[in-house]
Design an enzyme around this catalytic site. Structure first.
Site, short mmCIF file in Angstrom:
data_model
loop_
_atom_site.label_atom_id
_atom_site.label_comp_id
_atom_site.label_asym_id
_atom_site.label_seq_id
_atom_site.Cartn_x
_atom_site.Cartn_y
_atom_site.Cartn_z
N THR A 43 38.17 65.31 52.07
CA THR A 43 38.81 66.63 52.06
C THR A 43 39.66 66.83 53.31
O THR A 43 40.56 67.67 53.31
CB THR A 43 37.76 67.74 51.99
OG1 THR A 43 36.74 67.46 52.96
CG2 THR A 43 37.12 67.84 50.62
N ASP A 44 39.38 66.06 54.38
CA ASP A 44 40.08 66.37 55.66
C ASP A 44 41.59 66.19 55.55
O ASP A 44 42.36 67.04 55.98
CB ASP A 44 39.48 65.60 56.85
CG ASP A 44 39.50 64.08 56.75
OD1 ASP A 44 39.82 63.55 55.67
OD2 ASP A 44 39.19 63.43 57.77
N GLY A 129 30.88 49.00 60.86
CA GLY A 129 31.16 48.88 59.42
C GLY A 129 30.17 49.62 58.55
O GLY A 129 30.13 49.44 57.33
N ALA A 130 29.35 50.48 59.15
CA ALA A 130 28.35 51.21 58.38
C ALA A 130 28.84 52.62 58.01
O ALA A 130 28.09 53.42 57.47
CB ALA A 130 27.04 51.30 59.16
N LEU A 132 29.78 54.94 60.12
CA LEU A 132 29.34 55.96 61.08
C LEU A 132 30.40 56.19 62.16
O LEU A 132 30.12 56.75 63.21
CB LEU A 132 28.01 55.56 61.72
CG LEU A 132 26.88 55.32 60.72
CD1 LEU A 132 25.59 54.95 61.44
CD2 LEU A 132 26.66 56.56 59.86
N SER A 133 31.60 55.70 61.88
CA SER A 133 32.75 55.93 62.75
C SER A 133 32.61 55.34 64.13
O SER A 133 32.90 56.00 65.14
CB SER A 133 33.05 57.43 62.85
OG SER A 133 33.37 57.91 61.61
N ASP A 179 36.57 62.27 61.82
CA ASP A 179 35.71 61.40 62.63
C ASP A 179 35.91 61.65 64.12
O ASP A 179 34.94 61.79 64.87
CB ASP A 179 36.01 59.92 62.32
CG ASP A 179 35.81 59.61 60.84
OD1 ASP A 179 35.21 60.43 60.13
OD2 ASP A 179 36.26 58.55 60.40
N TYR A 229 41.76 53.55 50.52
CA TYR A 229 41.80 54.84 51.22
C TYR A 229 43.23 55.37 51.23
O TYR A 229 43.50 56.52 50.89
CB TYR A 229 41.28 54.65 52.65
CG TYR A 229 41.15 55.93 53.43
CD1 TYR A 229 39.96 56.64 53.45
CD2 TYR A 229 42.23 56.46 54.15
CE1 TYR A 229 39.83 57.82 54.16
CE2 TYR A 229 42.11 57.63 54.85
CZ TYR A 229 40.91 58.31 54.86
OH TYR A 229 40.80 59.49 55.56
C1 GLA Z 1 36.93 58.16 56.77
C2 GLA Z 1 38.10 58.80 57.48
C3 GLA Z 1 37.94 60.31 57.57
C4 GLA Z 1 37.62 60.92 56.21
C5 GLA Z 1 36.50 60.15 55.53
C6 GLA Z 1 36.27 60.61 54.11
O1 GLA Z 1 35.76 58.29 57.53
O2 GLA Z 1 38.25 58.27 58.78
O3 GLA Z 1 39.10 60.90 58.13
O4 GLA Z 1 38.75 61.01 55.41
O5 GLA Z 1 36.75 58.76 55.49
O6 GLA Z 1 35.82 61.92 54.10
#
Ligand code: GLA
Length: 393
Positions: A43-44, A129-130, A132-133, A179, A229
Site C-alpha cells: 500500500t505504501d 533475505g527474510a 525484515l528489511s 521500510d 515488485y
Molecule cells: C517491500 C518494500 C516496501 C513495501 C513492501 C510491501 O518491503 O520495500 O516499500 O512496498 O515491500 O508492502
C-alpha cells in the site's frame, strides 16, 4: 580492550563483540533495526497506509573518519571488503551489499552534503533475505552515521527519503517508503500508523499482553521478487491511469473506490483490475484494523491479517507455496490470532500473532510439519518492538 571501550561507550556490553576491534574514541556507532509490518502490504507506493514497527534485530555500524577521501567498507559477517572513494564513487559489481552504503553516500552528495573519506564496519543479526528489511537497516544506519560524523544536519525524514532513493536508484528496486521509515522512526512497544501520501504518522500502542509476535522464516527467496515488485507497481499505475481518463482528480489508488475499479478498470484490463482491487481493499482493511487495535480487539485484528494474506496470495499474487503453507497450517489453530505473509513477497517470513503460552509448541510442531511438507528447515523468531535507528556513540 573491552574495558577501555566500556569507559567511553555507555552500554558497550550490549554491542556485538565483533565490532570492538573497529572502535576508537572518535568512532560513530549506530544501531539501525529491521522492521515488521502488522498490516497494510503493498500500500505504501499507492499512497495508502502501513502499520510497521522496528524490531529487536538490527545492523550495528562503526564509522571512523579518514584523512583522505577513501571509503573503506568491511562487512564483518561476510568477511568482505570494498574500497572506493568519495570523489570517484564506484558501485560494486561483485557483491551487492556495498551498494546499500554507497547508494546513501551518493544521495547525500547529490543533496549537497560535504563528506570526506571514512572507514566503516558493520555486523547484523537481521536475517538476510527474510523480508525484515536488512537492506533498509543498512541504508538508514549509513545515513545516520554520515549525518553524525560529518555534521550534515539532515533531519530524520530527509534521511529516510535519501535512503529510499538510494534503494530505488542504486539497487534498482522501486520500493516505497515503509521500510526506511519504520527503521528510522520506530518506537518501542508502538506500531507506526503511517500515511504514505502525506507522511503524517501516529504511534499506536501495541498491546503485547499475553500475545507474542512470531515470524516464521520460509528460508526461501524466489528470484522473481524484485522484478515482480516493479511489475506490480506498474500495474497499479495503469489502474490509476485508466480511472484518470474519467476522473482526473484520482491521483493514486488511495483515491480509488471499488466502484471506480468496476466501472473504469474491469472493462479494460482484468489483470490490472484484480491487482488494484487488492490494494483498494487493503487500504480500507488497515483503517478498520486500526479501529480494532484501539478497541484492543486482537481477534478481529488477527482475522484481518488472514484476509490480507488471502488477498496477497490470490489477488495480488506475490505469495509462494512456502508462505501459503505456513499460513494455512496455523489458520485453524485457536492460539494463533492472525497470520499472513509479510513484506514484498515471493519468500521471506510470515507474521503470526500467537498466545504467549502456545508459542513454543506452535514453533515446534510447525517446524516438523514444514519439514515434512516442504523438505525445508523452518526458522522462527519471536520479536519485540523496539526503538528506531539511533546513534549509540
Ligand atoms: C517491500 C518494500 C516496501 C513495501 C513492501 C510491501 O518491503 O520495500 O516499500 O512496498 O515491500 O508492502
Amino acid at each position: 580492550m573491552q574495558n577501555s571501550i566500556a569507559t567511553f561507550i555507555p552500554g558497550a556490553h550490549t554491542l556485538p563483540s565483533s565490532l570492538r576491534e573497529f572502535i576508537t574514541e572518535k568512532s560513530v556507532i549506530v544501531r539501525s533495526p529491521g522492521r515488521i509490518n502488522l498490516i497494510g502490504e503493498h500500500t505504501d507506493y499507492n499512497g495508502g497506509f502501513v502499520l510497521p514497527a522496528a524490531i529487536n534485530k538490527a545492523v550495528y555500524m562503526v564509522m571512523n573518519e579518514r584523512v583522505d577521501n577513501g571509503i573503506h567498507l568491511h562487512a564483518i559477517d561476510l568477511h568482505e571488503n570494498y574500497i572506493t572513494s568519495v570523489t570517484d564513487l564506484q558501485e560494486s559489481v561483485e557483491s551487492s551489499w556495498p551498494n546499500y552504503v554507497l547508494g546513501v553516500v551518493d544521495q547525500f552528495l547529490k543533496a549537497g552534503a560535504v563528506l570526506k573519506g571514512f572507514d566503516m564496519a558493520f555486523t547484523a543479526d537481521i536475517p538476510i533475505g527474510a523480508g525484515l528489511s536488512s537492506s533498509a537497516a543498512v541504508e538508514c544506519a549509513t545515513a545516520k552515521a554520515l549525518n553524525e560524523m560529518f555534521g550534515v544536519g539532515f533531519d530524520t525524514l530527509t534521511m529516510v527519503r535519501l535512503s529510499q532513493k538510494a534503494e530505488n536508484e542504486y539497487v534498482g528496486v522501486q520500493c516505497g517508503i515503509m521500510d526506511q521509515f519504520a527503521s528510522m522512526f520506530g518506537k518501542k512497544n508502538h506500531v507506526i500508523k503511517l500515511d504514505c501520501r502525506s507522511l503524517e504518522y501516529d504511534y499506536e500502542p501495541f498491546n503485547m499482553n499475553g500475545i507474542k509476535i512470531v515470524l516464521f522464516d520460509t528460508g526461501v527467496k524466489h528470484s522473481l521478487g524484485s522484478s515482480e515488485y516493479n511489475v506490480r507497481r506498474q500495474q497499479c499505475e495503469k489502474g490509476v491511469a485508466l480511472i484518470q481518463q474519467h476522473l482526473s482528480e484520482v491521483r493514486s489508488l488511495r483515491d480509488a473506490t471499488p466502484a471506480m475499479l468496476d466501472q473504469y478498470v474491469l472493462t479494460e484490463d482484468v489483470h490490472v483490475y484484480i491487482r488494484c482491487r487488492y490494494v483498494v481493499e487493503e487500504i480500507q482493511r488497515l483503517l478498520a484494523a486500526c479501529v480494532d487495535l484501539e478497541a484492543n480487539d486482537m481477534e478481529a485484528f488477527g482475522k484481518k491479517m488472514y484476509e490480507t494474506h488471502f488477498g496477497l496470495s490470490k489477488l495480488y499474487e506475490v505469495s509462494c507455496d512456502e508462505l501459503d503453507y505456513l499460513v494455512e497450517h496455523v489458520q485453524h489453530n485457536p492460539h494463533v490470532l492472525g497470520a499472513r505473509m509479510m513484506g514484498g513477497g515471493f519468500g521471506g517470513c510470515t507474521i503470526n500473532l500467537v498466545e504467549e503460552e502456545a508459542v513454543n509448541q506452535l514453533i515446534e510442531e510447525t517446524a516438523t510439519a514444514y519439514r515434512n511438507a516442504m523438505k525445508l528447515d523452518l526458522k522462527a523468531y519471536v520479536v519485540s518492538i523496539e526503538d528506531g535507528t539511533s546513534v549509540l556513540k
